[in-house]
Structure formats: structure tokens, C-alpha cells
Design a protein around this motif. Structure first.
Motif, PDB file in Angstrom:
ATOM      1  N   UNK A  80       0.820  -1.206   0.000  1.00 44.31           N
ATOM      2  CA  UNK A  80       0.000   0.000   0.000  1.00 44.31           C
ATOM      3  C   UNK A  80       0.857   1.261   0.000  1.00 44.31           C
ATOM      4  N   UNK A  81       1.940   1.263   0.753  1.00 44.43           N
ATOM      5  CA  UNK A  81       2.814   2.440   0.801  1.00 44.43           C
ATOM      6  C   UNK A  81       3.427   2.713  -0.571  1.00 44.43           C
ATOM      7  N   UNK A  82       3.868   1.667  -1.255  1.00 39.95           N
ATOM      8  CA  UNK A  82       4.440   1.830  -2.599  1.00 39.95           C
ATOM      9  C   UNK A  82       3.367   2.322  -3.562  1.00 39.95           C
ATOM     10  N   UNK A  83       2.164   1.756  -3.474  1.00 38.87           N
ATOM     11  CA  UNK A  83       1.063   2.188  -4.347  1.00 38.87           C
ATOM     12  C   UNK A  83       0.717   3.654  -4.107  1.00 38.87           C
ATOM     13  N   UNK A  84       0.624   4.045  -2.847  1.00 38.44           N
ATOM     14  CA  UNK A  84       0.278   5.424  -2.516  1.00 38.44           C
ATOM     15  C   UNK A  84       1.393   6.398  -2.889  1.00 38.44           C
ATOM     16  N   UNK A  85       2.620   5.930  -2.809  1.00 30.78           N
ATOM     17  CA  UNK A  85       3.763   6.762  -3.207  1.00 30.78           C
ATOM     18  C   UNK A  85       3.641   7.110  -4.701  1.00 30.78           C
ATOM     19  N   UNK A  86       3.108   6.188  -5.493  1.00 27.81           N
ATOM     20  CA  UNK A  86       2.903   6.387  -6.933  1.00 27.81           C
ATOM     21  C   UNK A  86       1.462   6.808  -7.191  1.00 27.81           C
ATOM     22  N   UNK A  87       0.962   7.743  -6.447  1.00 19.89           N
ATOM     23  CA  UNK A  87      -0.433   8.169  -6.320  1.00 19.89           C
ATOM     24  C   UNK A  87      -1.413   7.730  -7.419  1.00 19.89           C
ATOM     25  N   UNK A  88      -1.188   8.037  -8.676  1.00 25.50           N
ATOM     26  CA  UNK A  88      -2.220   7.686  -9.656  1.00 25.50           C
ATOM     27  C   UNK A  88      -2.426   6.172  -9.794  1.00 25.50           C
ATOM     28  N   UNK A  89      -1.482   5.401  -9.300  1.00 24.17           N
ATOM     29  CA  UNK A  89      -1.567   3.955  -9.461  1.00 24.17           C
ATOM     30  C   UNK A  89      -2.028   3.251  -8.192  1.00 24.17           C
ATOM     31  N   UNK A  90      -2.594   3.985  -7.265  1.00 25.08           N
ATOM     32  CA  UNK A  90      -3.028   3.413  -5.991  1.00 25.08           C
ATOM     33  C   UNK A  90      -4.331   2.647  -6.181  1.00 25.08           C
ATOM     34  N   UNK A  91      -4.233   1.490  -6.829  1.00 26.81           N
ATOM     35  CA  UNK A  91      -5.420   0.720  -7.171  1.00 26.81           C
ATOM     36  C   UNK A  91      -5.658  -0.476  -6.258  1.00 26.81           C
ATOM     37  N   UNK A  92      -4.675  -1.292  -6.086  1.00 27.08           N
ATOM     38  CA  UNK A  92      -4.845  -2.552  -5.359  1.00 27.08           C
ATOM     39  C   UNK A  92      -4.367  -2.419  -3.919  1.00 27.08           C
ATOM     40  N   UNK A  93      -5.071  -1.620  -3.178  1.00 25.19           N
ATOM     41  CA  UNK A  93      -4.705  -1.381  -1.789  1.00 25.19           C
ATOM     42  C   UNK A  93      -5.284  -2.489  -0.920  1.00 25.19           C
ATOM     43  N   UNK A  94      -4.475  -3.022  -0.023  1.00 25.98           N
ATOM     44  CA  UNK A  94      -4.847  -4.223   0.729  1.00 25.98           C
ATOM     45  C   UNK A  94      -5.312  -3.955   2.155  1.00 25.98           C
ATOM     46  N   UNK A  95      -4.858  -2.851   2.755  1.00 28.90           N
ATOM     47  CA  UNK A  95      -5.244  -2.576   4.145  1.00 28.90           C
ATOM     48  C   UNK A  95      -6.371  -1.549   4.180  1.00 28.90           C
ATOM     49  N   UNK A  96      -7.129  -1.553   5.266  1.00 28.66           N
ATOM     50  CA  UNK A  96      -8.210  -0.566   5.417  1.00 28.66           C
ATOM     51  C   UNK A  96      -7.639   0.850   5.448  1.00 28.66           C
ATOM     52  N   UNK A  97      -6.520   1.008   6.134  1.00 25.81           N
ATOM     53  CA  UNK A  97      -5.904   2.339   6.216  1.00 25.81           C
ATOM     54  C   UNK A  97      -5.433   2.781   4.832  1.00 25.81           C
ATOM     55  N   UNK A  98      -4.800   1.874   4.081  1.00 22.27           N
ATOM     56  CA  UNK A  98      -4.361   2.184   2.723  1.00 22.27           C
ATOM     57  C   UNK A  98      -5.527   2.572   1.835  1.00 22.27           C
ATOM     58  N   UNK A  99      -6.641   1.860   1.943  1.00 26.89           N
ATOM     59  CA  UNK A  99      -7.829   2.163   1.143  1.00 26.89           C
ATOM     60  C   UNK A  99      -8.378   3.530   1.503  1.00 26.89           C
ATOM     61  N   UNK A 100      -8.382   3.820   2.795  1.00 29.33           N
ATOM     62  CA  UNK A 100      -8.862   5.142   3.232  1.00 29.33           C
ATOM     63  C   UNK A 100      -7.976   6.251   2.684  1.00 29.33           C
ATOM     64  N   UNK A 101      -6.657   6.057   2.781  1.00 29.07           N
ATOM     65  CA  UNK A 101      -5.730   7.056   2.258  1.00 29.07           C
ATOM     66  C   UNK A 101      -5.820   7.169   0.732  1.00 29.07           C
ATOM     67  N   UNK A 102      -6.085   6.042   0.065  1.00 29.68           N
ATOM     68  CA  UNK A 102      -6.186   6.036  -1.398  1.00 29.68           C
ATOM     69  C   UNK A 102      -7.380   6.810  -1.910  1.00 29.68           C
ATOM     70  N   UNK A 103      -8.414   6.952  -1.097  1.00 31.59           N
ATOM     71  CA  UNK A 103      -9.614   7.704  -1.522  1.00 31.59           C
ATOM     72  C   UNK A 103      -9.328   9.192  -1.680  1.00 31.59           C
ATOM     73  N   UNK A 104      -8.214   9.649  -1.141  1.00 36.46           N
ATOM     74  CA  UNK A 104      -7.843  11.065  -1.256  1.00 36.46           C
ATOM     75  C   UNK A 104      -7.405  11.413  -2.664  1.00 36.46           C
ATOM     76  N   UNK A 105      -7.040  10.401  -3.448  1.00 34.40           N
ATOM     77  CA  UNK A 105      -6.489  10.675  -4.789  1.00 34.40           C
ATOM     78  C   UNK A 105      -7.535  10.495  -5.859  1.00 34.40           C
TER      79      UNK A 105
END
Length: 196
Positions: free
Chosen positions: A171-196
Motif C-alpha cells: 500500500x505504501x508503494x502504491x500510494x507513493x505512486x499516487x495515480x496507481x493506488x489501485x490494489x490497496x490491501x489494508x483498510x488504512x491504505x484504502x482510506x488514504x487512497x480515496x484522497x487521490x
């Protein structure tokens, strides 16, 4: 070779000291590396009030020297080595401003997700530092004399071990590459991914 901290040739005057027994008032002599001593007056076993194995937090041979380490000291040791790994990776990235920026973003996301999800923080952060250096990771860990158990945990995460820490790194790697934050596995990662 004996550890300098345990070798009496390197001890100073305060390495041997006396403490009064809180039960009977008898004087108990301690050596700085004694974990406990019996009181000569009442026989009560007293813990060493000055015992300090601070070196165990950073020494890769601490477990060989002291035997099994308490969990809190193991975590402190992991934190020290995580900092060394991060410094080494940043030194290798000198002059690569974009790579440093991505690493710092990854570490920020990894820390936030690990804390919220209850993952092993030092393992996650050390792995986040080394994920882009998979081919060199083992050599870096050896060069830094990272304790073998901690090194094995890091390498397992980098190699994709199925566990929470790996999900955090993903999730951290996905979020670091913001536009590619697709396959987030943790609830926290998914929540953070909704910001993009």
C-alpha cells in the motif's frame, strides 16, 4: 575477543559499587554487569539498580553476549538498525532527488499504515527503505551487521511473504505512486487512497 563493555580491563572506578538492602540495611556489593545479587544480611535477591546494557540496542552480537534479550530491548535494537538502513539507502540515493522524494513519501505512508494496522513498525520501515534495492538488500544488511533474525524478517517482506507487513509495504508503494493506488490491501491504505 571479549565485549569491551563486559571486559573488566576497560572498567572504570564506578563499575563496582555498593547499595544498601531496602529490607535489612546491609551493604550489597554490585559489579556493573551483575543482574542481581543476594543480600549477605537477609538473603533477599536484589536487582542491580544501575544495570545498563545500552550497547545491546545497537550491537549485532548482543544476543550472543547477553543471551536472550527482553522484547522491549529487541524492539529498540530494531529501531536503531532501521535508522542505519535508512541512512545507508539515503546515502546511496545522493543526487537522485526524485528517488529520495519517493522514498520519503513511501516511509510516511508506511509508518501511518503500520501504526494504524498494528504491523511491526521497524520491519515495515526497514523493508520500505530496501524495497527498491532488492538485489542489494542482503549485502546492505550484512554490511550494516543487522542481527540475523531482523535481517531475515526484512528479506522475507521484500521477497513478498504473505503477511500484514507486506500488505503495508504494498500500500505504501502504491500510494507513493499516487495515480496507481489501485490494489490497496489494508483498510488504512484504502482510506488514504480515496484522497487521490
Amino acid at each position: 575477543m571479549k565485549c569491551p563493555g563486559q571486559d573488566t580491563r576497560y572498567w572504570k572506578e564506578d563499575a563496582i559499587f555498593e547499595v544498601k538492602c531496602p529490607d535489612c540495611g546491609e551493604v550489597v556489593e554490585f559489579f556493573k554487569d551483575d543482574t542481581a545479587r543476594p543480600c549477605p544480611g537477609c538473603g533477599k535477591r536484589l536487582p542491580n539498580p544501575r544495570l545498563d546494557f545500552g550497547c545491546a540496542a545497537y550491537c549485532p552480537y548482543a544476543e550472543q553476549c547477553l543471551g536472550s534479550l527482553p522484547p522491549e530491548l529487541l524492539e529498540k535494537q530494531k529501531g536503531v538498525f532501521k535508522d542505519r538502513i535508512e541512512t545507508e539507502v539515503l546515502n546511496r540515493l545522493k543526487g537522485q532527488d526524485e528517488a529520495i522524494k519517493r522514498l520519503k513519501a513511501r516511509l510516511k505512508f508506511a509508518e501511518q499504515i503500520a501504526l494504524e494496522e498494528g504491523a511491526n513498525l521497524p520491519v515495515v520501515l526497514a523493508s520500505a527503505c530496501l524495497i527498491d534495492l532488492k538485489d542489494e538488500a542482503e549485502n546492505i544488511l550484512k554490511a550494516l551487521k543487522v542481527p540475523s533474525n531482523f535481517a531475515k524478517e526484512i528479506l522475507a517482506i521484500i521477497e513478498g511473504k504473505d503477511c500484514l507487513e507486506n500488505e503495508v509495504i504494498n500500500d505504501a508503494v502504491s500510494l507513493e505512486n499516487k495515480p496507481y493506488a489501485l490494489h490497496l490491501k489494508t483498510k488504512t491504505g484504502q482510506r488514504l487512497g480515496k484522497r487521490f
